[in-house]
Design a protein around this motif. Structure first.
Motif, mmCIF file in Angstrom:
data_model
loop_
_atom_site.group_PDB
_atom_site.id
_atom_site.type_symbol
_atom_site.label_atom_id
_atom_site.label_comp_id
_atom_site.label_asym_id
_atom_site.label_seq_id
_atom_site.Cartn_x
_atom_site.Cartn_y
_atom_site.Cartn_z
ATOM 1 N N UNK A 41 0.825 -1.208 0.000
ATOM 2 C CA UNK A 41 0.000 0.000 0.000
ATOM 3 C C UNK A 41 0.859 1.259 0.000
ATOM 4 N N UNK A 42 1.967 1.201 0.732
ATOM 5 C CA UNK A 42 2.867 2.355 0.789
ATOM 6 C C UNK A 42 3.569 2.570 -0.546
ATOM 7 N N UNK A 43 3.859 1.474 -1.244
ATOM 8 C CA UNK A 43 4.462 1.604 -2.574
ATOM 9 C C UNK A 43 3.476 2.216 -3.565
ATOM 10 N N UNK A 44 2.198 1.882 -3.441
ATOM 11 C CA UNK A 44 1.183 2.416 -4.339
ATOM 12 C C UNK A 44 0.889 3.883 -4.052
ATOM 13 N N UNK A 45 0.959 4.235 -2.766
ATOM 14 C CA UNK A 45 0.657 5.608 -2.362
ATOM 15 C C UNK A 45 1.659 6.057 -1.304
ATOM 16 N N UNK A 46 2.646 6.863 -1.676
ATOM 17 C CA UNK A 46 3.671 7.316 -0.713
ATOM 18 C C UNK A 46 3.088 8.074 0.476
ATOM 19 N N UNK A 47 1.859 8.583 0.349
ATOM 20 C CA UNK A 47 1.224 9.309 1.446
ATOM 21 C C UNK A 47 0.405 8.390 2.361
ATOM 22 N N UNK A 48 0.372 7.118 2.031
ATOM 23 C CA UNK A 48 -0.405 6.155 2.828
ATOM 24 C C UNK A 48 0.188 6.041 4.227
ATOM 25 N N UNK A 49 -0.681 6.018 5.228
ATOM 26 C CA UNK A 49 -0.242 5.865 6.616
ATOM 27 C C UNK A 49 -0.588 4.448 7.077
ATOM 28 N N UNK A 50 0.393 3.612 7.313
ATOM 29 C CA UNK A 50 0.126 2.227 7.732
ATOM 30 C C UNK A 50 -0.662 2.174 9.039
ATOM 31 N N UNK A 51 -1.419 1.107 9.208
ATOM 32 C CA UNK A 51 -2.262 0.952 10.394
ATOM 33 C C UNK A 51 -1.448 0.856 11.673
ATOM 34 N N UNK A 52 -0.176 0.473 11.572
ATOM 35 C CA UNK A 52 0.664 0.326 12.754
ATOM 36 C C UNK A 52 1.518 1.565 13.017
ATOM 37 N N UNK A 53 1.231 2.652 12.325
ATOM 38 C CA UNK A 53 1.926 3.918 12.597
ATOM 39 C C UNK A 53 1.072 4.711 13.566
ATOM 40 N N UNK A 54 1.440 4.659 14.847
ATOM 41 C CA UNK A 54 0.626 5.250 15.900
ATOM 42 C C UNK A 54 1.127 6.611 16.342
ATOM 43 N N UNK A 55 2.444 6.799 16.344
ATOM 44 C CA UNK A 55 3.023 8.084 16.708
ATOM 45 C C UNK A 55 4.444 8.138 16.158
ATOM 46 N N UNK A 56 5.242 9.075 16.653
ATOM 47 C CA UNK A 56 6.592 9.251 16.103
ATOM 48 C C UNK A 56 7.502 8.062 16.370
ATOM 49 N N UNK A 57 7.277 7.331 17.447
ATOM 50 C CA UNK A 57 8.129 6.194 17.803
ATOM 51 C C UNK A 57 7.521 4.876 17.351
ATOM 52 N N UNK A 58 6.257 4.654 17.677
ATOM 53 C CA UNK A 58 5.566 3.441 17.232
ATOM 54 C C UNK A 58 5.063 3.671 15.816
ATOM 55 N N UNK A 59 5.931 3.436 14.859
ATOM 56 C CA UNK A 59 5.643 3.819 13.485
ATOM 57 C C UNK A 59 6.246 2.821 12.496
ATOM 58 N N UNK A 60 5.375 1.980 11.926
ATOM 59 C CA UNK A 60 5.845 1.049 10.893
ATOM 60 C C UNK A 60 6.295 1.803 9.652
ATOM 61 N N UNK A 61 5.597 2.904 9.346
ATOM 62 C CA UNK A 61 5.947 3.669 8.157
ATOM 63 C C UNK A 61 7.363 4.191 8.197
ATOM 64 N N UNK A 62 7.808 4.622 9.379
ATOM 65 C CA UNK A 62 9.178 5.132 9.511
ATOM 66 C C UNK A 62 10.205 4.037 9.293
ATOM 67 N N UNK A 63 9.850 2.811 9.668
ATOM 68 C CA UNK A 63 10.775 1.688 9.527
ATOM 69 C C UNK A 63 10.768 1.148 8.098
ATOM 70 N N UNK A 64 9.586 1.067 7.506
ATOM 71 C CA UNK A 64 9.445 0.469 6.171
ATOM 72 C C UNK A 64 10.232 1.183 5.083
ATOM 73 N N UNK A 65 10.416 2.468 5.242
ATOM 74 C CA UNK A 65 11.047 3.256 4.182
ATOM 75 C C UNK A 65 12.568 3.343 4.327
ATOM 76 N N UNK A 66 13.131 2.625 5.299
ATOM 77 C CA UNK A 66 14.584 2.652 5.495
ATOM 78 C C UNK A 66 15.270 1.554 4.683
ATOM 79 N N UNK A 67 16.554 1.711 4.380
ATOM 80 C CA UNK A 67 17.288 0.645 3.673
ATOM 81 C C UNK A 67 17.311 -0.665 4.455
ATOM 82 N N UNK A 68 17.278 -0.584 5.789
ATOM 83 C CA UNK A 68 17.315 -1.795 6.608
ATOM 84 C C UNK A 68 16.077 -2.664 6.410
ATOM 85 N N UNK A 69 14.982 -2.046 5.932
ATOM 86 C CA UNK A 69 13.741 -2.794 5.745
ATOM 87 C C UNK A 69 13.757 -3.652 4.497
ATOM 88 N N UNK A 70 14.791 -3.525 3.695
ATOM 89 C CA UNK A 70 14.943 -4.355 2.492
ATOM 90 C C UNK A 70 16.407 -4.746 2.374
#
Length: 229
Positions: free
Chosen positions: A68-97
């Motif tokens: 979903x994030x690849x389809x829409x860069x503005x998409x906010x994942x359901x597990x992105x709750x705040x600045x720390x608990x944020x899947x979106x912040x992790x998914x877009x890093x090189x470490x995530x792939x």
């Protein structure tokens, strides 16, 4: 004399003519099949089945969120709750792939195999040593990988992915109880050190889990204190 010999033969073999449990060679148990593979405990079977299913579910949801994030860069994942608990912040890093594709694909492929092994154990399968050593290798690599991801999340990314944490939470017990099972059944031979690990497997896992939780609290203490204030 012949009557005494016949009586001794019946006692050692049992009424059916087969060897009684007391006449087994040292080291043999009633749970061994023709391959000599001991029947694993049902507790391990449940751990592999339930833990593998939870790991697959978390990995699958992460993969869907990543698409979903690849389809829409503005998409906010359901597990992105705040600045720390944020899947979106992790998914877009090189470490995530790390290997050139999204990390959740590894879990989507690996955890069903764990579930299958767990289901086989619950069904009474007695798997050979090479099979358990293969599972040991996979669980060990998975545990090394999740600890690398922990380090990256704590000290480089400075964010936590809740679904990733579910994967962490099931991978470590799967590794640990697979390891102690292999030691206990002689698949891994570590001598006295191995016997100590088996004897204290519960406390060791508890200390391991508390260490990770302590790091999460300590590294992100400012965030937690703000939430509680």
């Amino acid at each position: 004399m012949s009557e005494q010999l016949a009586t001794h033969t019946v006692d050692s073999e049992g009424p059916s003519g087969k060897a009684s449990p007391d006449s087994r060679e040292p080291g043999q148990t009633g749970s061994e099949d023709l391959l000599g593979a001991p029947s694993p405990t049902r507790g391990l079977g449940w751990l592999l089945t339930v833990g593998g299913f939870l790991g697959f579910l978390a990995s699958f949801v992460l993969m869907v969120e990543r698409i979903e994030l690849l389809k829409d860069p503005l998409y906010i994942p359901s597990c992105s709750l705040d600045a720390v608990l944020s899947c979106g912040s992790v998914m877009t890093t090189p470490q995530a792939a790390l290997f050139g594709f999204p990390n959740p694909l590894i879990g989507v492929a690996a955890f069903p195999a764990v579930v299958t092994v767990g289901a086989a154990v619950l069904a009474g399968a007695r798997l050979p040593r090479w099979f358990w050593l293969g599972l040991q290798l996979g669980a060990t690599l998975g545990t090394v990988f999740v600890h690398w991801l922990m380090f990256q999340s704590f000290f480089n990314i400075s964010a936590l992915c809740p679904y990733c944490m579910v994967v962490w939470a099931v991978t470590v017990p799967i590794f640990w109880y697979t390891t102690t099972h292999n030691i206990e059944r002689g698949h891994l031979r570590l001598g006295g050190f191995g016997r100590a690990l088996v004897a204290y497997r519960g406390p060791v896992l508890a200390a391991w889990a508390l260490s990770v939780v302590g790091l999460v609290v300590a590294v992100f203490w400012t965030h937690w204190s703000q939430l509680l204030s």
